[in-house]
Design an enzyme around this catalytic site. Structure first.
Site, mmCIF file in Angstrom:
data_model
loop_
_atom_site.group_PDB
_atom_site.id
_atom_site.type_symbol
_atom_site.label_atom_id
_atom_site.label_comp_id
_atom_site.label_asym_id
_atom_site.label_seq_id
_atom_site.Cartn_x
_atom_site.Cartn_y
_atom_site.Cartn_z
ATOM 1 N N ASP A 160 -70.979 155.504 65.369
ATOM 2 C CA ASP A 160 -71.200 156.624 64.457
ATOM 3 C C ASP A 160 -71.139 156.107 63.021
ATOM 4 O OD1 ASP A 160 -71.380 158.574 66.476
ATOM 5 O OD2 ASP A 160 -69.201 158.743 66.580
ATOM 6 N N TYR B 31 -73.145 171.859 59.588
ATOM 7 C CA TYR B 31 -73.161 170.542 60.226
ATOM 8 C C TYR B 31 -74.408 169.762 59.830
ATOM 9 C CZ TYR B 31 -72.895 167.170 64.113
ATOM 10 O OH TYR B 31 -72.827 166.033 64.875
ATOM 11 N N CYS C 60 -65.871 160.925 64.626
ATOM 12 C CA CYS C 60 -66.386 162.156 65.241
ATOM 13 C C CYS C 60 -65.237 163.094 65.586
ATOM 14 C CB CYS C 60 -67.187 161.814 66.494
ATOM 15 S SG CYS C 60 -67.786 163.266 67.386
ATOM 16 N N TYR D 135 -68.166 160.026 58.780
ATOM 17 C CA TYR D 135 -67.301 159.434 59.804
ATOM 18 C C TYR D 135 -66.223 158.542 59.209
ATOM 19 C CZ TYR D 135 -71.186 161.007 62.678
ATOM 20 O OH TYR D 135 -72.153 161.777 63.273
ATOM 21 N N CYS E 130 -67.362 161.017 73.151
ATOM 22 C CA CYS E 130 -66.208 160.654 72.332
ATOM 23 C C CYS E 130 -66.295 159.163 72.061
ATOM 24 C CB CYS E 130 -64.884 160.994 73.017
ATOM 25 S SG CYS E 130 -63.444 160.475 72.048
ATOM 26 N N CYS F 280 -48.452 151.309 65.583
ATOM 27 C CA CYS F 280 -47.966 151.736 64.281
ATOM 28 C C CYS F 280 -46.478 152.012 64.385
ATOM 29 C CB CYS F 280 -48.713 152.997 63.842
ATOM 30 S SG CYS F 280 -48.172 153.663 62.267
ATOM 31 N N GLU G 134 -65.889 164.545 58.542
ATOM 32 C CA GLU G 134 -65.509 165.357 59.702
ATOM 33 C C GLU G 134 -63.999 165.218 59.880
ATOM 34 O OE1 GLU G 134 -67.632 164.698 63.305
ATOM 35 O OE2 GLU G 134 -69.613 164.904 62.379
#
Length: 219
Positions: free
Chosen positions: A129, A82, A51, A134, A200, A209, A94
């Protein structure tokens, strides 16, 4: 009322020659232009990590980021809406466009933000999602970015595997005229600034990372 991304099943047309809506001129938080032309010396990165509401905020908070915007990339029709993207029929992801000053924050600095703030092993989903929109994706804007993204994926895969995660499913591709980024509607831009307690669903793996240096976030 916000569009229900789970229940919409409208037919998707061939796209259009221009946006079906007005795109804001300036970033609601940074006050900088949302669309080009951008000042000389800045570079552009494009990331998809689920998202785009929460994803955009991750990047606008970083020192050296000039502007961000959310949109759709990697699909098959021009200037989608959208509602069309949410059907899954257009093939768009997205994404967040990140305009940055490489003298302050490098592309290698942005890549750890991308990898660490979502789960790149989930295929066509992030958390709750679900859908191709996504999917995890990096759309490089130069051959150098493409090479860096691929190298960082390989390095991060080793760390994820050591932590028990499966293969990375992130799409990594060159952004070209046939895969152009199309800006999303006004209410999506800087959504979590406009709606601070808004949705969110991003969740990282907790695996660090090693690519680049961690960029300092603004408060």
């Amino acid at each position: 009322m916000l569009f229900d991304r789970r229940r919409h099943h409208a037919a998707v047309g061939p796209g259009r020659d221009a946006p079906a809506f007005t795109i804001p001129d300036h970033h609601a938080v940074l006050g900088t232009p949302l669309q080009p032309p951008f000042p000389e010396g800045l570079e552009v990165a494009v990331f998809g990590l689920g998202c785009f509401w929460g994803a955009e905020r991750l990047f606008w908070q970083r020192d050296g980021v000039f502007s961000t915007a959310v949109g759709y990339a990697g699909g098959t029709i021009p200037y989608p809406t959208y509602e069309e993207v949410c059907t899954g029929a257009t093939g768009h992801a997205e994404v967040v466009q990140v305009v940055f000053d490489p003298a302050t924050i490098s592309y290698a600095d942005l890549l750890p933000v991308f990898w660490e703030e979502h789960d790149p092993t989930q295929g066509n989903r992030q958390g709750n999602d679900v859908g191709t929109q996504y999917r995890s994706a990096i759309f490089a804007t130069s051959p150098q970015q493409l090479e860096q993204a691929q190298r960082s994926r390989d390095a991060y895969q080793e760390r994820l595997a050591a932590a028990g995660y499966g293969p990375i499913t992130t799409e990594i591709a060159q952004l070209d005229p046939e895969r152009e980024l199309y800006y999303a509607e006004d209410y999506h831009q800087q959504y979590l600034h406009k709606v601070p307690n808004g949705y969110c669903g991003l969740r990282g793996t907790g695996v660090a990372c090693a690519t680049g240096e961690r960029a300092r976030a603004r408060g």
